[in-house]
Design an enzyme around this catalytic site. Structure first.
Site, mmCIF file in Angstrom:
data_model
loop_
_atom_site.group_PDB
_atom_site.id
_atom_site.type_symbol
_atom_site.label_atom_id
_atom_site.label_comp_id
_atom_site.label_asym_id
_atom_site.label_seq_id
_atom_site.Cartn_x
_atom_site.Cartn_y
_atom_site.Cartn_z
ATOM 1 N N HIS A 116 0.838 -1.208 0.000
ATOM 2 C CA HIS A 116 0.000 0.000 0.000
ATOM 3 C C HIS A 116 0.869 1.253 0.000
ATOM 4 O O HIS A 116 0.701 2.153 -0.838
ATOM 5 C CB HIS A 116 -0.924 -0.008 1.218
ATOM 6 C CG HIS A 116 -1.772 1.220 1.353
ATOM 7 N ND1 HIS A 116 -3.091 1.257 0.972
ATOM 8 C CD2 HIS A 116 -1.481 2.463 1.830
ATOM 9 C CE1 HIS A 116 -3.577 2.465 1.195
ATOM 10 N NE2 HIS A 116 -2.620 3.221 1.725
ATOM 11 N N GLU A 117 1.790 1.329 0.948
ATOM 12 C CA GLU A 117 2.623 2.529 1.041
ATOM 13 C C GLU A 117 3.531 2.663 -0.182
ATOM 14 O O GLU A 117 3.808 3.786 -0.628
ATOM 15 C CB GLU A 117 3.443 2.513 2.331
ATOM 16 C CG GLU A 117 2.600 2.570 3.597
ATOM 17 C CD GLU A 117 1.586 3.699 3.609
ATOM 18 O OE1 GLU A 117 1.847 4.763 3.000
ATOM 19 O OE2 GLU A 117 0.519 3.540 4.211
ATOM 20 N N HIS A 163 1.688 4.413 -2.878
ATOM 21 C CA HIS A 163 1.840 5.869 -2.742
ATOM 22 C C HIS A 163 3.214 6.301 -3.247
ATOM 23 O O HIS A 163 3.354 7.330 -3.925
ATOM 24 C CB HIS A 163 1.714 6.270 -1.271
ATOM 25 C CG HIS A 163 0.323 6.308 -0.740
ATOM 26 N ND1 HIS A 163 -0.698 6.994 -1.363
ATOM 27 C CD2 HIS A 163 -0.220 5.766 0.391
ATOM 28 C CE1 HIS A 163 -1.809 6.875 -0.643
ATOM 29 N NE2 HIS A 163 -1.548 6.132 0.413
ATOM 30 N N HIS A 208 3.340 6.568 -6.860
ATOM 31 C CA HIS A 208 2.609 7.767 -7.293
ATOM 32 C C HIS A 208 3.553 8.980 -7.295
ATOM 33 O O HIS A 208 3.474 9.844 -8.179
ATOM 34 C CB HIS A 208 1.432 8.002 -6.350
ATOM 35 C CG HIS A 208 0.354 8.859 -6.916
ATOM 36 N ND1 HIS A 208 -0.758 9.226 -6.185
ATOM 37 C CD2 HIS A 208 0.194 9.447 -8.129
ATOM 38 C CE1 HIS A 208 -1.540 9.974 -6.925
ATOM 39 N NE2 HIS A 208 -0.990 10.129 -8.115
#
Length: 685
Positions: A475-476, A479, A482
């Protein structure tokens, strides 16, 4: 202002423009910020005083490029405050909170600068701007308006005072939560107190004891780190100790001591309600949602209600399984919150023949990091080169240079994986530098996790992750991608600086690859033997993936409902704890389920305004990510090159350069649908 010899104001000597962290002391920050604030004010005044008519270049682009020293200091300062704080740094943070907020208000309420931006905004159709330039102009104009640039003078002054006070309260709230977490330790000193705990929990608890200087033989320590407290609640056979740990966990900030956050929560809610009124809104929720994909409370609550009732129904089936496990164990007591995870684990083990102690050895941290890098390579062509010579702010920090498929340097990725007393809880991504073609800036991206460090057994055991920990890791890093894949001209539009209910799409979407069989078969290998995850165990993991989703969905949704309810009030409730209890009771939340976050330690809401009236965004983005992953499923290949290229261009690289709904449609070919999310959670029926 003494700046002579201040390392923060010198050229930062490490590769990629990183500072010499060892040379930085808390007392260096106040004079450095004083210099940076003065410099930024001078830049803003100069842009506003220009004799020439406003243009995109001399006003919008110039503003986007201003304040570089201040941005560099803020990225560094808040990184250290979250990940490597100290009493001295916390004191500096408290002292700087209001001045930094006051500076932000002064910039975004600067009448001369806003007049130039406003004039350009009114003529935006005729300026011949590129789509990204127009998007930047529109976003900056909205930033100024939402900060109060259009308010009357008295209202602007009051708004600035409110923002300064909120900054002070946000800082105190976060420091109180950290104090409550770092100040708690449940010592286990006897065999009886360790009953039920598998080896991996004992090893992590032993390591935490060593980290806290409790090295005498046999001592284990349970802290409030999520990666330790949840396994303890799931496995400890000592019901009395589970209750102690659970009460400490849910009671953070709800006490009468130095870490009491109740009055702080109330004052933050009161000031946010006033902030909304100053901007012409009846409540803060309406003000916050104005700049989101959802746009309205009705849209948010419609989504939350869509999952609440199916989750309640799913919970009834889960409760039967939990009660069955209690009966099988001969337990005659009532089912309490500190019992649920323990007996749910017994039920999961019986139903799916799954034992966490059997699963975790296949998920050593270093192999899961390799897995996420491999997925990023197969999807986006990225390559990662370790840079052990780059020194972070703590020995736990590791660094990798990131290269694209053509071997060009794309950025630097840092990772800080372990829980520590001086580090806030949770997991997050932040940028030490955002990407910008105009500034010639490659991104420097940091992932923080709070895994329980392995190795406490002294047998060379690495840090072993649970399946949920692996999900957090991916998940991190979603990010992080991104930020790393950002490819925009202007810094304000870079990376994760998108609407709040869109920002979780890249992170949650990347989670899907961690559970793909071909990824697990390649990287999930037993840390001792090197054997791959057995097919039978993988099948049991897949079969059990929806078990407990009723419980987890209700805990998340209850927190989102309380968030929205608190920020929908025209004024703060007299008692935030009573308000919280009344809200979840009205929705019928079973007492033994509880919430992910209670208001008194809800850092998403109260350590900043980032997720205030916005905790719903994880579910909103889950609708997007489940539907988006369907594009790969429909292609018949979860690494399909054409779909991956479209994903990179439309979602990961575009930052905030286009409207998020349009970005999703450009990738998926249509608007999102909710059914894939409900199916993923097992709530469709």
């Amino acid at each position: 202002m003494n700046t002579l010899g201040n390392p923060l104001l010198q050229t930062w000597p490490q590769a990629h423009g990183l500072p010499d962290f060892g040379a930085i002391a808390p007392e260096h920050f106040p004079p450095a910020f004083e210099a940076a604030l003065a410099g930024h004010r001078a830049e803003i005044d100069a842009i506003a005083r220009q004799a020439g008519a406003p243009s995109f270049a001399n006003t919008v682009a110039a503003f986007d490029a201003s304040g570089r020293l201040l941005a560099r200091l803020e990225h560094l300062f808040y990184t250290l405050a979250a990940s490597a704080t100290s009493p001295a740094l916390q004191a500096v943070q408290r002292a700087l909170a209001a001045p930094l907020a006051e500076h932000g208000s002064a910039v975004y309420m600067h009448q001369g600068l806003f007049a130039r931006i406003d004039a350009l905004f009114e003529r935006r159709e005729s300026l011949g701007l590129t789509p990204e330039q127009r998007r930047l102009l529109e976003r900056l104009h909205l930033d100024f308006v939402r900060a109060g640039a259009r308010l009357a003078p008295a209202a602007r002054e009051r708004c600035a005072a409110v923002m300064a006070r909120l900054a002070e309260l946000n800082t105190r709230f976060a420091q109180n939560v950290l104090g409550a977490e770092s100040g708690y330790q449940l010592k286990l000193t006897t065999t009886e107190e360790l009953a039920g705990l598998p080896d991996f929990v004992r090893a992590a608890a032993r390591q935490d004891a060593l980290d806290r200087g409790l090295a005498h033989e046999g001592v284990h320590v349970i802290t409030l780190s999520r990666s330790l407290i949840l396994p303890f609640l799931s496995f400890s056979a000592r019901r009395d100790l589970r209750e102690q740990a659970w009460r400490a966990w849910v009671g953070r900030g709800d006490d009468t001591g130095d870490t009491d956050n109740r009055a702080i929560c109330r004052e933050i809610l009161e000031l946010r309600a006033e902030q909304a009124r100053l901007h012409g809104h009846p409540c803060y929720a309406d003000y916050a949602l104005e700049d989101t994909m959802a746009r309205s409370q009705a849209a948010v609550m419609g989504l939350l209600e869509r999952v609440w009732h199916p989750a309640l129904a799913a919970l009834q089936c889960e409760r039967e399984a939990v009660l069955g496990a209690m009966a099988a164990a001969g337990a005659s007591h009532a089912l309490e919150p500190w019992d649920w995870r323990f007996y749910a684990e017994q039920a999961r083990r019986a139903r799916f023949e799954l034992d966490e102690a059997e699963v975790k050895p296949y998920f050593p941290l270093h192999r899961m990091v390799a897995a996420m890098f491999d997925c990023a390579g197969r999807l986006f062509g990225l390559q990662f080169k370790a840079r052990p010579d780059i020194r972070g702010y703590h020995a736990d920090v590791r660094a990798w240079e990131v290269f694209d498929a053509d071997g060009r340097l794309s950025g630097l990725f840092l990772q800080d994986n372990f829980a520590r007393p001086a580090k806030r809880s949770g997991a997050w991504m932040n940028a030490l530098r955002n990407q910008s073609r105009a500034l010639g800036a490659t991104p420097v991206i940091l992932n923080n996790n709070n895994f329980a460090r392995g190795g406490g057994s002294g047998e060379g055991e690495p840090t072993l992750l649970s399946f949920d920990d692996v999900r957090t890791l991916f998940h991190e890093f979603g990010h992080g991608l991104h930020g790393l894949l950002s490819n925009v001209e202007h810094e304000r539009l870079a990376g994760t600086q998108v609407l709040r209910d869109f920002v979780e799409l890249p992170s949650q979407l990347f989670e899907h690859w961690m559970a793909e069989p071909e990824v697990l078969k390649k990287f999930a290998r037993h840390w001792r033997t090197g054997e791959p995850l057995p097919d039978a165990l993988l099948a049991r993991l897949q079969a059990a993936r929806q078990f407990g989703q009723g419980y987890e969905t209700l805990r998340y949704t209850a927190s989102a409902i309380v968030d929205m309810a608190a920020h929908a009030l025209p004024a703060a409730p007299a008692d935030v704890v009573a308000f919280e209890a009344a809200t979840v009771a009205a929705w019928g939340l079973p007492a033994e389920v509880g919430m992910n976050h209670r208001l008194t330690h809800f850092q998403h809401l109260f350590s900043s305004a980032g997720y205030a009236a916005g905790y719903y965004v994880y579910l909103w983005a889950e609708v997007l990510d489940c539907d988006a992953f369907g594009a790969f499923v429909e292609a018949g290949n979860v690494f399909d090159p054409a779909v991956a290229a479209r994903l990179r261009e439309c979602i990961y690289s575009s930052g905030n350069s286009c409207e998020p709904g349009a970005a999703f449609r450009a990738f998926r070919g249509r608007d999102p649908i909710v059914e894939p999310m409900l199916e993923e959670r097992g709530l469709l029926a």
